[in-house]
Scaffold this motif. Sequence first.
Motif, short mmCIF file in Angstrom:
data_model
loop_
_atom_site.label_atom_id
_atom_site.label_comp_id
_atom_site.label_asym_id
_atom_site.label_seq_id
_atom_site.Cartn_x
_atom_site.Cartn_y
_atom_site.Cartn_z
N GLY A 49 0.79 -1.23 0.00
CA GLY A 49 0.00 0.00 0.00
C GLY A 49 0.82 1.27 0.00
N GLN A 50 2.15 1.15 -0.10
CA GLN A 50 3.02 2.32 -0.13
C GLN A 50 3.96 2.22 -1.34
OE1 GLN A 50 4.75 3.60 3.75
NE2 GLN A 50 3.95 1.66 4.52
N LEU A 51 4.34 3.38 -1.85
CA LEU A 51 5.28 3.37 -2.96
C LEU A 51 6.66 2.89 -2.52
CD1 LEU A 51 4.42 6.59 -5.00
CD2 LEU A 51 4.16 4.22 -5.72
N LEU A 52 7.07 3.24 -1.30
CA LEU A 52 8.35 2.74 -0.79
C LEU A 52 8.24 1.25 -0.54
CD1 LEU A 52 9.34 5.55 1.74
CD2 LEU A 52 10.27 5.17 -0.53
N ASP A 53 9.29 0.52 -0.89
CA ASP A 53 9.26 -0.94 -0.80
C ASP A 53 10.25 -1.45 0.24
OD1 ASP A 53 7.44 -1.01 -2.98
OD2 ASP A 53 9.13 -0.85 -4.38
N GLY A 54 10.04 -2.67 0.67
CA GLY A 54 10.96 -3.33 1.58
C GLY A 54 11.16 -2.57 2.88
N VAL A 55 12.42 -2.51 3.35
CA VAL A 55 12.69 -1.83 4.62
C VAL A 55 12.42 -0.34 4.51
CG1 VAL A 55 14.40 -3.53 5.36
CG2 VAL A 55 15.13 -1.54 4.07
N ASN A 56 12.43 0.20 3.30
CA ASN A 56 12.16 1.64 3.14
C ASN A 56 10.75 2.01 3.59
OD1 ASN A 56 14.71 1.85 1.97
ND2 ASN A 56 13.92 1.60 -0.10
N SER A 57 9.82 1.12 3.38
CA SER A 57 8.43 1.42 3.73
C SER A 57 8.22 1.43 5.24
CB SER A 57 7.49 0.39 3.09
OG SER A 57 7.74 -0.91 3.62
N ALA A 58 9.14 0.83 5.98
CA ALA A 58 9.01 0.78 7.44
C ALA A 58 9.79 1.89 8.14
CB ALA A 58 9.47 -0.58 7.95
N MET A 59 10.40 2.80 7.38
CA MET A 59 11.20 3.86 7.99
C MET A 59 10.34 4.76 8.86
SD MET A 59 13.89 5.19 5.10
CE MET A 59 14.77 6.23 6.26
N SER A 60 10.92 5.16 10.02
CA SER A 60 10.25 6.12 10.91
C SER A 60 11.31 6.85 11.71
CB SER A 60 9.28 5.38 11.86
OG SER A 60 10.01 4.57 12.76
N ASP A 61 10.92 7.88 12.43
CA ASP A 61 11.88 8.61 13.25
C ASP A 61 12.50 7.70 14.30
OD1 ASP A 61 11.42 10.84 11.79
OD2 ASP A 61 10.29 11.92 13.33
N ASP A 62 11.74 6.71 14.76
CA ASP A 62 12.24 5.79 15.78
C ASP A 62 13.03 4.63 15.18
OD1 ASP A 62 11.04 7.27 17.82
OD2 ASP A 62 9.13 6.21 17.55
N SER A 63 12.81 4.36 13.90
CA SER A 63 13.51 3.27 13.23
C SER A 63 13.95 3.74 11.84
CB SER A 63 12.61 2.04 13.12
OG SER A 63 13.31 0.97 12.50
N PRO A 64 14.94 4.62 11.79
CA PRO A 64 15.34 5.25 10.52
C PRO A 64 16.31 4.39 9.71
CG PRO A 64 16.59 6.20 12.31
CD PRO A 64 15.71 5.16 12.92
N ARG A 65 15.78 3.35 9.10
CA ARG A 65 16.65 2.47 8.30
C ARG A 65 16.17 2.44 6.86
NH1 ARG A 65 17.65 -2.97 10.91
NH2 ARG A 65 19.24 -1.67 11.93
N ALA A 66 17.12 2.56 5.92
CA ALA A 66 16.84 2.45 4.49
C ALA A 66 17.60 1.24 3.94
CB ALA A 66 17.27 3.72 3.77
N ALA A 67 17.17 0.80 2.77
CA ALA A 67 17.84 -0.32 2.12
C ALA A 67 19.23 0.10 1.65
CB ALA A 67 17.01 -0.82 0.95
N TYR A 68 20.09 -0.87 1.42
CA TYR A 68 21.40 -0.58 0.87
C TYR A 68 21.26 0.06 -0.51
CZ TYR A 68 24.23 -3.02 4.37
OH TYR A 68 24.85 -3.40 5.53
#
Length: 392
Positions: A199-218
């Motif tokens: 349901g989001q354009l961001l995929d994989g770990v990118n879609s789960a990014m937040s201020d508390d969990s700021p992780r992007a894909a390699y």
Amino acid sequence: MKILRQQGYSLLELAVVIVVAGVLLTAGAGLYVQRAEQARDVSHQALVAVADDAIAGFLFARARMPCPATGDNGIENCQAVIGQLPYRSLGLAEPLLNTAGQALTYAVYNQPSVTNTQDAALTLLKDRLQPFFADATPAVASAQELGYQNGLDFCQALVIAASKPPSSAHLNVGQSDDNYINVAYVLINPGARDSDGDGQLLDGVNSAMSDDSPRAAYPDQPADANYDDQVHAVYFSQLNQKLGCVNAMTPGAAHANALSAAAVMQQAMIEYREQLELIAFLAGADIAAATADTLKSVVDTAVTVAESATSVASAINSGGGLSGALVAAGLATGLAVVSLTATTAGLAFAIATAAISDQNVNNFQAQEQALSAIRIQIDSNLRAADQAGLYE
């Protein structure tokens, strides 16, 4: 009667045509996908190049990283770690959109501390660069706050951030808590579709990014059926090199080291001067002792002369009977004169030694004053270099 045969393709011929057409279509489709990927990569690289330049311009002007925008107005919001690229705050007239018309996601590293020398919040301007040096005697080195906030302090923030242990609570790229690395900032191109169907354009770990969990894909994660994002990550060392931090910070470090060396040298000179003053004091004491010896020799000579006079008178009265005493008295007088001469020479030597010692003290005090003037100049140069900032 002539029988007409219907002309056409045999099944074999049709099969060959279908196979050839299939090969051509497959090759064409692969070429199309390849060209589309290349065009997408070119578009992405052009997009992040503009973004990088805008961020660098903001950095040079503000000596800090821009905060993300949390709305479509393009204005930074420094309460957030993740959002969109704040195009208006960066001086851009319009948002940077990908080929699908989607805005870039932007996130920045922030690890604040109440202690400036440990602060790694890249969006905050603080006086982090506090050189470690001795500026007084006794020469005890400590971190010195110079009072200026500029690009050098941002460079120091990059050094601090790079020295901190890995933290998944601060901006990083990776796939899991066992496989990630902290970075200065990331730009994420969300692609044209919701590849993973969440349901989001961001995929994989990118879609789960937040201020508390700021992780992007390699950044090098390849596109597939479930992922079409493109991640652009800038590491602390890359940003440090781009800004020229090493060259800019070197003069300040050299001044701090020189100032510490001057303080240590001046402390040594103070201790040496005290030794010279002690020598001068002892030389003065030698003069006093030599003077006393001289006075004693003068008295002894006077007494001996008097005794010689008495011996002469006695010898005259004795008619030469006491001539031996007269000779002894003469010798005693001679020895007394020699002693007086020796003690007088000792006094002269003591006076000369004291004069040399006093001159040594005076000369060394002049050298101390010269070193003190050099220390003041080095301190001035150190503060001027810190005030000048990243670009003089």
